[in-house]
Scaffold this motif. Structure first.
Motif, mmCIF file in Angstrom:
data_model
loop_
_atom_site.group_PDB
_atom_site.id
_atom_site.type_symbol
_atom_site.label_atom_id
_atom_site.label_comp_id
_atom_site.label_asym_id
_atom_site.label_seq_id
_atom_site.Cartn_x
_atom_site.Cartn_y
_atom_site.Cartn_z
ATOM 1 N N GLU A 365 2.049 -6.165 11.959
ATOM 2 C CA GLU A 365 3.045 -7.511 11.600
ATOM 3 C C GLU A 365 2.744 -8.175 10.474
ATOM 4 O O GLU A 365 1.697 -7.958 10.011
ATOM 5 C CB GLU A 365 3.115 -8.376 13.018
ATOM 6 N N SER A 366 3.536 -9.026 9.885
ATOM 7 C CA SER A 366 3.369 -9.961 8.935
ATOM 8 C C SER A 366 2.035 -10.729 9.169
ATOM 9 O O SER A 366 2.122 -11.240 10.151
ATOM 10 C CB SER A 366 4.398 -10.636 8.712
ATOM 11 N N SER A 371 -1.306 -5.684 3.116
ATOM 12 C CA SER A 371 -1.102 -5.845 1.833
ATOM 13 C C SER A 371 -2.629 -5.994 1.055
ATOM 14 O O SER A 371 -3.117 -5.768 0.126
ATOM 15 C CB SER A 371 -0.175 -6.854 1.364
ATOM 16 N N GLU A 492 5.001 -1.338 1.158
ATOM 17 C CA GLU A 492 6.402 -1.830 1.102
ATOM 18 C C GLU A 492 7.039 -1.310 0.199
ATOM 19 O O GLU A 492 8.331 -1.949 -0.389
ATOM 20 C CB GLU A 492 6.376 -3.387 1.498
ATOM 21 N N HIS A 523 6.721 -1.791 7.125
ATOM 22 C CA HIS A 523 6.978 -2.349 8.724
ATOM 23 C C HIS A 523 7.799 -1.440 9.346
ATOM 24 O O HIS A 523 7.978 -1.891 10.441
ATOM 25 C CB HIS A 523 7.840 -3.944 8.386
#
Length: 584
Positions: A365-366, A371, A492, A523
């Protein structure tokens, strides 16, 4: 009054400073010749006595004036050479420092601060290098020359001038400590206004969209007012300094004139010597007064220079070795921890493997750390010692250039530069031929588009604003492909683009993974179903790993995220079908 550290950037231009001082001294000697001959003519008109023949005096005056003009031009030329080369040296040093640090430079300064330092900071030093240094050395040389010239005429006048001469530089040295703090505040406010303006300019569209431009304008006004007040404070100090220096200069001149008049009255000097001395006294304090006028502007430049030196001489954030990057090497993360500069923990105890010839996916998840992990591997963040290994070798043993050359991170917002298609691609490999560039464009299915336009000479606007988002991302991908790195990290890379571009990029990624090490971050769990090794992150921790089937059977976080996305996709599809039915 002269910063030794800043002198280090003079390099080969030191000779130009010495030459400029030499021409200034020659100019002074021409003035001395002028004074002697003018005094001779004046005595002739007053007393009818020839000290030097009239014709010779006129000739020498003309020659001295010509020499003065020549020297002024040469001084200006030499100072320009100093400024040009020093500016080049300083900007090159800043550029190379940023390159050596990579994106780690942001731990020291923001991008706006770097730009401001490399542009305005260097410009502020123009007066320091171009005028102040030459004038500083000349001020002392001129005082010595004039004392030597006046001494044979009258020892007491020479001694009076010699005694008064240290007052001005002594006073400047005393106030240097006082003015330093004011100048630091001035430069700080100047830099803050510049940085905020640049940041606002870059984000002007966003400010307009959210109707925050008026608030930002008010903030800029407040900062500008603070800068104005600091500027006025600095100017006030500068004017007060000049006023006090004028008192010293005029006081010293009056003292020397009084001594000369007394010596004339007692008969130790004659009319001719008195006139020459008076003319030379007027010349004596001019260099010091000129230096004072330059002092505050130059010291402001020094303050900017100190900020630059702090950055240039800062210790390397990461000590690296000089090893080559091994070809076809496996990357291993062993119990890796990572925290941001503010101390916030982003990754904890991460263990992963990435082998050449395979594609590995990282999902979560974010805010899970995906990253951040990619940035650490790519060297964009500080790499922890003893945690990342390439072919069983600590990554810190590998040269920074080798690391940047062989590990590339590709995002969905890779910058497309204003210029031609060719110029954008050659950033990836400046040795690439046109045939190679066309082949890469064919691979990302862009050549048909550009061929109908101006081919490789097709003009592209900054950030690819005259092509679609998907085409812009494919152009960035083409640049990365021609770079030919060992490790590709796709972070992404297929986000926010059309279905066609997403499929093209996905196919290319799969093709690359047959020969290179590919780390794929997404994602969208649908896009990783066929990848044989998937790592699942949550709050900086590696909680699951395996292929799609294994992770679905495990029934953990991956299964939860997959089912959630699948449910949202079915809902989206049913909504579309409902809209079609209503239209019918």
């Amino acid at each position: 009054m002269v910063d030794r550290a800043l002198l280090g950037f003079i390099g080969n231009t030191r000779k130009y400073i010495y030459q400029a001082v030499g021409f200034k001294c020659l100019n002074l000697i021409a003035n001395i010749v002028f004074s002697y001959n003018f005094a001779s003519i004046l005595i002739y008109f007053l007393k009818g006595i020839f000290i030097v023949k009239f014709e010779i005096s006129i000739f020498m005056i003309v020659v001295s004036l010509a020499v003065r003009q020549y020297c002024i031009r040469k001084v200006s030329m030499k100072n320009s050479l100093v400024v040009y080369e020093v500016k080049q040296n300083l900007r090159q040093e800043v550029y190379e420092k940023v390159l050596s640090m990579g994106t780690l430079f942001q731990e020291e300064m923001t991008t706006q601060e770097i730009v401001h330092l490399g542009v305005e900071g260097v410009e502020q030093l123009e007066n320091y290098y171009g005028s102040y240094l030459t004038q500083f050395y000349y001020s002392f040389a001129s005082a010595i020359i004039l004392v030597v010239v006046i001494y044979p005429l009258n020892m007491w006048v020479a001694l009076a001038l010699l005694g008064a001469s240290p007052l001005i530089p002594g006073f400047l040295y005393v106030i240097l400590v006082m003015v330093k703090n004011v100048q630091r505040k001035y430069w700080s406010k100047y830099a803050d206004v510049g940085n905020l303006f640049l940041d606002s300019l870059q984000g002007l569209t966003t400010l307009k969209v959210f109707k925050a431009d008026e608030d930002r304008g008010t903030e800029l006004d407040e900062m500008s007012e603070g800068f104005r007040k600091q500027t006025m404070k600095l100017l006030s100090m500068q004017l007060n300094t000049i006023m006090i220096i004028d008192w010293f200069a005029y006081g010293g001149s009056v003292l020397a004139i009084l001594v000369a008049l007394i010596q004339f009255k007692v008969g130790n000097i004659y009319s001719y010597e008195l006139v020459v001395i008076l003319l030379l006294i007027a010349e004596f304090f001019v260099p010091m007064r000129t230096l004072t006028g330059m002092f505050h502007v130059a010291m402001t430049g020094v303050t900017a220079g100190e900020k630059m030196l702090d950055f240039l001489y800062s210790d390397e954030l990461v000590k690296r070795g000089n090893e080559k990057y091994p070809i076809n090497a496996k990357i291993e993360l062993k119990n890796m921890d990572f925290s941001y500069p503010d101390g916030e923990c982003a990754l904890k105890g991460v263990n992963m493997e990435f082998a050449p010839g395979e594609m590995v996916a990282i999902i979560g998840e974010s805010g899970s750390g995906k990253s951040t992990l990619a940035s650490v591997i790519a060297g964009e963040y500080r790499q922890p010692s003893g945690s990342i290994f390439i072919d069983n070798k600590d990554i810190l043993e590998i040269d920074a250039y080798e690391l940047n050359k062989n590990i590339i991170r590709i995002t969905h917002d890779g910058h497309v530069f204003q210029g031609s298609v060719r110029e954008n691609l050659l950033i990836g490999n400046f040795k690439a031929t046109d045939d190679e560039l066309i082949s890469i464009l064919e691979k990302v299915r862009l050549w048909d588009l550009f061929e109908q336009m101006d081919g490789l000479d097709t003009k592209i606007l900054s950030q690819g604003k005259n092509i679609s988002g998907g085409q812009s991302q494919r152009l960035s991908l083409a640049r990365a492909l021609i770079y030919d790195a060992e490790v590709y990290i796709f972070d992404e890379a297929t986000s926010n683009i059309d279905v066609e571009s997403e499929q093209i990029i996905t196919d290319i990624i799969k093709s690359i993974s047959k020969k290179k090490t590919v780390i794929y971050i997404s994602h969208s769990l649908k896009s990783v179903e066929n990848i044989q090794k998937i790592y699942v992150l949550e709050k900086g921790l590696l909680i699951e790993s395996g292929n799609h089937c294994e992770l679905m059977e495990l029934g953990g976080k991956y299964r939860f995220l997959y089912d959630k996305q699948d449910e949202l996709e079915r809902f989206r599809q049913s909504s579309k079908e409902g809209e079609k039915y209503e239209k019918k």
